[in-house]
Scaffold this motif. Sequence first.
Motif, PDB file in Angstrom:
ATOM      1  N   PRO A  75       0.825  -1.216   0.000  1.00  0.00           N
ATOM      2  CA  PRO A  75       0.000   0.000   0.000  1.00  0.00           C
ATOM      3  C   PRO A  75       0.856   1.260   0.000  1.00  0.00           C
ATOM      4  O   PRO A  75       1.898   1.305   0.664  1.00  0.00           O
ATOM      5  CB  PRO A  75      -0.790  -0.097   1.315  1.00  0.00           C
ATOM      6  N   TYR A 103       1.341   0.595   6.000  1.00  0.00           N
ATOM      7  CA  TYR A 103       0.122   0.056   6.586  1.00  0.00           C
ATOM      8  C   TYR A 103       0.321  -0.176   8.076  1.00  0.00           C
ATOM      9  O   TYR A 103       1.436  -0.228   8.577  1.00  0.00           O
ATOM     10  CB  TYR A 103      -0.305  -1.244   5.901  1.00  0.00           C
ATOM     11  N   MET A 116      -3.582  -5.027  10.109  1.00  0.00           N
ATOM     12  CA  MET A 116      -3.513  -5.976   9.003  1.00  0.00           C
ATOM     13  C   MET A 116      -3.529  -7.415   9.517  1.00  0.00           C
ATOM     14  O   MET A 116      -4.181  -8.285   8.937  1.00  0.00           O
ATOM     15  CB  MET A 116      -2.267  -5.710   8.160  1.00  0.00           C
TER      16      MET A 116
END
Length: 180
Positions: free
Chosen positions: A118, A122, A127
């Motif tokens: 990303p 992140y 996550m």
Amino acid sequence: MRRARWGTIALWGAAVAGGIHGLFSLYWAVGGRWLLDTVGAWAVDLTERAQVLVVLLLLLVAAVKAAAAVIPLAVEAGRMPGRRRWRAVEWAGVALLVGYGGLTTIVAALVLLGAIEPDGGYDRASMIGHALLWDPLFLVWGVLLGIGLALTRDRAIPAGDGRDGDRPAGRAAGIQLRSD
């Protein structure tokens, strides 16, 4: 074991998965913070800034998740009118839970594996939570609900119950599977 019995077991499993989701939302609404960072840093920040709004929102989310977890059991037990309509809503829930849970689990796992990078980085805790806990739990909820609905679709339905004519027969009436 009969097909309908396996279906009922799957519906109970779906209710447990949904109940876990709902209980965590309730836990966070009343001030708990354990595992909140696995939802995202934004969730932690939001709970610190807009406390009353977040509490009300989390209470609403917890209520919706709890209802979505128990309504299929109530419908199957013949405790709620409108079986056909509820089952249509439940099938839509299956599509949403499996689609969202499956897609976000895969995307989060790909981010953690480095296959997706990303822009701007992140939140690792978030996550991990999405790849290994919350989103797979949505997926399990949806899969079990779908299995439960599929295996209980053949329940005998009496001609009418005075409300909307599609309530399933309950245990006292002797649940029977159609043979056609």
